[in-house]
Design a protein around this motif. Structure first.
Motif, PDB file in Angstrom:
ATOM      1  N   THR A  73      38.633  13.913 -45.161  1.00 38.82           N
ATOM      2  CA  THR A  73      39.205  15.250 -45.034  1.00 38.82           C
ATOM      3  C   THR A  73      40.363  15.407 -46.007  1.00 38.82           C
ATOM      4  N   THR A  74      40.605  16.634 -46.416  1.00 40.38           N
ATOM      5  CA  THR A  74      41.760  16.958 -47.260  1.00 40.38           C
ATOM      6  C   THR A  74      42.729  17.861 -46.506  1.00 40.38           C
ATOM      7  N   PHE A  75      42.542  17.979 -45.183  1.00 39.56           N
ATOM      8  CA  PHE A  75      43.409  18.818 -44.355  1.00 39.56           C
ATOM      9  C   PHE A  75      44.332  17.949 -43.505  1.00 39.56           C
ATOM     10  N   ASN A  76      45.485  18.517 -43.139  1.00 40.13           N
ATOM     11  CA  ASN A  76      46.396  17.810 -42.249  1.00 40.13           C
ATOM     12  C   ASN A  76      45.682  17.474 -40.944  1.00 40.13           C
ATOM     13  N   THR A  77      45.918  16.249 -40.438  1.00 41.87           N
ATOM     14  CA  THR A  77      45.205  15.776 -39.253  1.00 41.87           C
ATOM     15  C   THR A  77      46.175  15.101 -38.301  1.00 41.87           C
ATOM     16  N   THR A  78      46.087  15.455 -37.020  1.00 46.17           N
ATOM     17  CA  THR A  78      46.917  14.837 -35.997  1.00 46.17           C
ATOM     18  C   THR A  78      46.372  13.446 -35.681  1.00 46.17           C
ATOM     19  N   LEU A  79      47.241  12.416 -35.806  1.00 45.28           N
ATOM     20  CA  LEU A  79      46.788  11.039 -35.643  1.00 45.28           C
ATOM     21  C   LEU A  79      47.708  10.269 -34.719  1.00 45.28           C
ATOM     22  N   LEU A  80      47.107   9.315 -33.987  1.00 46.62           N
ATOM     23  CA  LEU A  80      47.845   8.344 -33.196  1.00 46.62           C
ATOM     24  C   LEU A  80      48.019   7.107 -34.054  1.00 46.62           C
ATOM     25  N   THR A  81      49.255   6.773 -34.413  1.00 44.98           N
ATOM     26  CA  THR A  81      49.514   5.655 -35.318  1.00 44.98           C
ATOM     27  C   THR A  81      49.454   4.326 -34.563  1.00 44.98           C
ATOM     28  N   PRO A  82      49.377   3.198 -35.308  1.00 43.07           N
ATOM     29  CA  PRO A  82      49.403   1.889 -34.644  1.00 43.07           C
ATOM     30  C   PRO A  82      50.658   1.660 -33.821  1.00 43.07           C
ATOM     31  N   ALA A  83      51.749   2.361 -34.152  1.00 46.36           N
ATOM     32  CA  ALA A  83      52.999   2.219 -33.399  1.00 46.36           C
ATOM     33  C   ALA A  83      52.985   3.014 -32.104  1.00 46.36           C
ATOM     34  N   GLY A  84      51.908   3.801 -31.871  1.00 48.99           N
ATOM     35  CA  GLY A  84      51.813   4.579 -30.648  1.00 48.99           C
ATOM     36  C   GLY A  84      52.438   5.947 -30.725  1.00 48.99           C
ATOM     37  N   THR A  85      52.800   6.395 -31.927  1.00 45.56           N
ATOM     38  CA  THR A  85      53.399   7.713 -32.107  1.00 45.56           C
ATOM     39  C   THR A  85      52.368   8.693 -32.653  1.00 45.56           C
ATOM     40  N   ILE A  86      52.653   9.978 -32.498  1.00 47.13           N
ATOM     41  CA  ILE A  86      51.784  11.046 -32.976  1.00 47.13           C
ATOM     42  C   ILE A  86      52.380  11.639 -34.241  1.00 47.13           C
ATOM     43  N   ILE A  87      51.559  11.726 -35.302  1.00 50.15           N
ATOM     44  CA  ILE A  87      52.014  12.341 -36.547  1.00 50.15           C
ATOM     45  C   ILE A  87      50.990  13.364 -37.014  1.00 50.15           C
ATOM     46  N   SER A  88      51.429  14.279 -37.874  1.00 52.41           N
ATOM     47  CA  SER A  88      50.521  15.173 -38.584  1.00 52.41           C
ATOM     48  C   SER A  88      50.408  14.637 -39.997  1.00 52.41           C
ATOM     49  N   ALA A  89      49.307  13.930 -40.271  1.00 51.20           N
ATOM     50  CA  ALA A  89      49.152  13.230 -41.550  1.00 51.20           C
ATOM     51  C   ALA A  89      48.695  14.192 -42.632  1.00 51.20           C
ATOM     52  N   ASN A  90      49.476  14.269 -43.722  1.00 49.13           N
ATOM     53  CA  ASN A  90      49.127  15.098 -44.873  1.00 49.13           C
ATOM     54  C   ASN A  90      48.378  14.232 -45.889  1.00 49.13           C
ATOM     55  N   PRO A  91      47.124  14.576 -46.204  1.00 52.91           N
ATOM     56  CA  PRO A  91      46.338  13.741 -47.135  1.00 52.91           C
ATOM     57  C   PRO A  91      47.018  13.518 -48.480  1.00 52.91           C
ATOM     58  N   ARG A  92      47.893  14.445 -48.914  1.00 49.62           N
ATOM     59  CA  ARG A  92      48.562  14.279 -50.216  1.00 49.62           C
ATOM     60  C   ARG A  92      49.448  13.031 -50.219  1.00 49.62           C
ATOM     61  N   ASN A  93      49.870  12.614 -49.025  1.00 47.66           N
ATOM     62  CA  ASN A  93      50.735  11.434 -48.945  1.00 47.66           C
ATOM     63  C   ASN A  93      49.942  10.128 -48.917  1.00 47.66           C
ATOM     64  N   TYR A  94      48.615  10.233 -48.923  1.00 43.52           N
ATOM     65  CA  TYR A  94      47.766   9.044 -48.796  1.00 43.52           C
ATOM     66  C   TYR A  94      46.713   8.976 -49.891  1.00 43.52           C
ATOM     67  N   GLY A  95      47.053   9.501 -51.056  1.00 42.87           N
ATOM     68  CA  GLY A  95      46.164   9.414 -52.206  1.00 42.87           C
ATOM     69  C   GLY A  95      45.354  10.675 -52.451  1.00 42.87           C
ATOM     70  N   GLY A  96      45.535  11.717 -51.644  1.00 38.49           N
ATOM     71  CA  GLY A  96      44.835  12.982 -51.868  1.00 38.49           C
ATOM     72  C   GLY A  96      43.767  13.281 -50.836  1.00 38.49           C
ATOM     73  N   ALA A  97      43.353  12.279 -50.069  1.00 40.49           N
ATOM     74  CA  ALA A  97      42.349  12.499 -49.030  1.00 40.49           C
ATOM     75  C   ALA A  97      42.478  11.393 -47.989  1.00 40.49           C
ATOM     76  N   LEU A  98      42.058  11.691 -46.766  1.00 42.11           N
ATOM     77  CA  LEU A  98      42.017  10.707 -45.701  1.00 42.11           C
ATOM     78  C   LEU A  98      40.566  10.331 -45.431  1.00 42.11           C
ATOM     79  N   LEU A  99      40.271   9.053 -45.575  1.00 39.12           N
ATOM     80  CA  LEU A  99      38.918   8.581 -45.277  1.00 39.12           C
ATOM     81  C   LEU A  99      38.754   8.455 -43.763  1.00 39.12           C
ATOM     82  N   ARG A 100      37.609   8.892 -43.254  1.00 39.50           N
ATOM     83  CA  ARG A 100      37.379   8.934 -41.818  1.00 39.50           C
ATOM     84  C   ARG A 100      36.220   8.010 -41.442  1.00 39.50           C
ATOM     85  N   GLN A 101      36.430   7.223 -40.404  1.00 40.73           N
ATOM     86  CA  GLN A 101      35.382   6.341 -39.897  1.00 40.73           C
ATOM     87  C   GLN A 101      35.243   6.587 -38.388  1.00 40.73           C
ATOM     88  N   SER A 102      34.065   7.117 -37.990  1.00 40.55           N
ATOM     89  CA  SER A 102      33.796   7.374 -36.574  1.00 40.55           C
ATOM     90  C   SER A 102      33.150   6.136 -35.964  1.00 40.55           C
TER      91      SER A 102
END
Length: 565
Positions: free
Chosen positions: A349-378
């Motif tokens: 995805t290239t859209f902001n996505t609400t994620l549960l991090t390994p630390a147990g916190t909730i963030i709104s991840a912006n793909p621009r901060n992670y190389g331009g896209a977030l790879l998704r594995q279901s």
């Protein structure tokens, strides 16, 4: 326009190491160890004659379908002769195509799995079993026809248009049931190479090895091992696939019964349609996606068609140990099984996505901060184990069958996201689901007169389901749900012999299953969800005239899907 099915050619050869042929299995008695020498029903509901590796009974060639005219339900046996006509790369459910009210549809290739419809119901409402073990997915009740057993290892199958009996385990028999039995090991050594090739770059190679009888004086045993690899390049859609199969079965005579060990491993990898051309895969690797080189559009914006990986990967393993025998007038059977399923689908995805991090916190991840896209594995990771215990014994003039099915299912559903550098960022959802199913049953068979057979039974379904939404809990929202379901399900039937060659029968059976995981996954938990239920009525007649066998049947299914009370 309907796509044409690829032409498939199959070549098989067999080499026998003894001067005896497999056909001799009918003439050499092995007690209760293996095969056709001990064929015949034990009396348990759904029990079928056993067939050895390397041997197709002459009657199975003459009749690819057989009807039990004395049954109190509509019961059709699909013999090995029917399965022998399928190619090794076909799904074994293709044998259903020749039955009334049944339809099997392949989306181009059985390697991708088939859609099965019986009496208008899809495969998620049809009960599939292998050697008595229910196979339907515990969360959605669907079934994947390409996961458990190849057609060349099927001895026979029984088809029921409805639930038909309280003695049939499973949760999804609304549209019918398809009970499949694997081949028995032969008492004679045998090697059968299996090689095939066809269009769209499809080929397979492998073989079947039968050990023959050994340890005769200690614990008479025979076993077979099957290995096969199927691969295609998917020339027109660039959707290559690889399927690796390994299966094992042994039967050992121990004490008053037989110990059967069985294992099937089916590992699959499927490229997405138009995922990558053979040239691109040769240049960039098997995991390359044709969109990977186009992360950005000409105007500098991110290409939202980017999909990350180009394939899905699934591992399916099933094993069981079963001990079955007889003590006096009592037949007994106990079968312990375990299933492991591990699969994923990929995307991005290239859209902001609400994620549960390994630390147990909730963030709104912006793909621009992670190389331009977030790879998704279901992810779908399943551990399932259970036990099926049965007893058959006379109770005065009544043959009584009593049994108990228990199934524990623990499945993790998760959507994990990674940066383009393959660093784990967090999960969009992380939802373990645990379901325990308890299903005792009791069935009576009685013949008040020789021409009339009556059956009556009942099973009690009790299911406990625990659903956890870890993302919701991290957001301080409701995310832990527990619910119980129960149903009492009766079954009755009758068969009347009108003339020696003319029988009529009636059957009434109820079936039920609890709400599936996907009804919780919608994001709104409803504690008032009710189980789906159905009442099946069947009337029919069988008659024989010389070499002709005919059957006429009428059925009605009252299906109720109650989402709310």
């Amino acid at each position: 326009m309907k796509a044409s099915k690829p032409l498939s050619l199959s070549v098989s050869a067999a080499l026998l190491f003894l001067t005896q042929t497999a056909a001799h299995a009918d003439t050499q008695s092995l007690g209760t160890v293996t095969g056709t020498a001990s064929s015949g029903s034990t009396g348990f509901f759904g029990a079928t004659p056993k067939v050895n590796v390397g041997h197709t009974p002459a009657s199975d060639i003459q009749q690819v379908q057989k009807f039990d005219k004395t049954a109190t339900n509509q019961e059709t046996t699909i013999t090995k002769g029917q399965f022998d006509m399928l190619t090794p790369t076909d799904s074994y459910t293709q044998a259903l195509n020749n039955l009334p009210n049944a339809m099997v549809v392949s989306s181009g290739d059985s390697m991708d799995g088939d859609d099965v419809y019986i009496n208008g119901f899809s495969k998620s409402l049809i009960n599939f079993t292998l050697d008595g073990i229910p196979l339907n997915d515990n969360d959605s009740y669907t079934y994947y026809t390409n996961e458990f057993i190849p057609s060349v290892l099927v001895a026979n199958a029984k088809y029921y248009p409805g639930a038909e009996s309280a003695a049939l385990p499973g949760l999804a028999a609304f549209g019918g049931a398809f009970a499949t039995n694997s081949l028995q090991p032969s008492p004679f050594p045998m090697v059968r190479p299996i090689v095939g090739g066809g269009s769209f770059g499809k080929y397979n190679y492998g073989g079947l090895i039968n050990t023959g009888l050994f340890a005769k004086n200690v614990a008479p045993t025979s076993a077979w091992i099957y290995m096969n690899k199927i691969q295609r390049d998917g020339y027109f859609q660039n959707n290559g696939a690889i399927q690796t199969q390994f299966l094992f079965k042994s039967v050992t005579h121990v004490g008053p019964g037989d110990l059967t060990l069985f294992f099937t491993q089916n590992n699959q990898r499927f490229n997405y349609y138009n995922g990558a051309t053979p040239t691109q895969i040769a240049q960039f690797g098997q995991d390359y996606n044709s969109y990977t080189s186009n992360l950005y559009n000409p105007n500098g914006t991110i290409n939202t068609n980017y999909t990350g990986f180009n394939y899905n990967n699934y591992l399916n393993w099933l094993g069981y140990a079963k001990y079955e025998g007889q003590l006096g007038a009592v037949h007994f059977s106990d079968q312990l099984y375990y299933y492991y399923g591990n699969g994923f689908g990929a995307g991005a995805t290239t859209f902001n996505t609400t994620l549960l991090t390994p630390a147990g916190t909730i963030i709104s991840a912006n793909p621009r901060n992670y190389g331009g896209a977030l790879l998704r594995q279901s992810v779908n990771l399943t551990h399932r184990w259970g036990n099926i215990a049965r007893l058959l014994f006379p109770l005065g003039p009544v043959d009584t069958e009593v049994g108990f099915w228990f199934n524990h299912n623990n499945t993790l559903h998760a959507a994990n996201y990674y940066s383009l550098a393959n660093t784990y960022v967090g999960a969009n959802y992380y939802e373990p689901v645990v379901t325990d199913t308890y299903e005792p049953y009791l069935v009576f068979n009685y013949k008040p007169i020789d021409a009339l057979r009556l059956t009556a039974g009942v099973k009690y379904l009790y299911a406990e389901r625990s659903f956890v939404d870890d993302v919701a809990l991290a957001r301080k929202l409701p995310g832990q749900f527990n619910v119980n379901f129960s149903s009492v399900l009766p079954s009755v039937g009758a068969n009347l012999r009108i003339l020696p060659n003319w029988h009529a029968y009636f059957n009434y059976t109820e079936n039920s299953n609890p709400p599936g995981y996907n009804q919780f996954y919608t994001g709104t938990y409803n504690p008032n969800l009710k189980p789906q239920s159905a009442k099946t009525y069947t009337f029919g007649t069988n008659w024989e005239v010389g070499p002709w066998t005919s059957q006429l049947q009428a059925f009605r299914v009252d299906f109720s899907k109650e989402d709310l009370i």
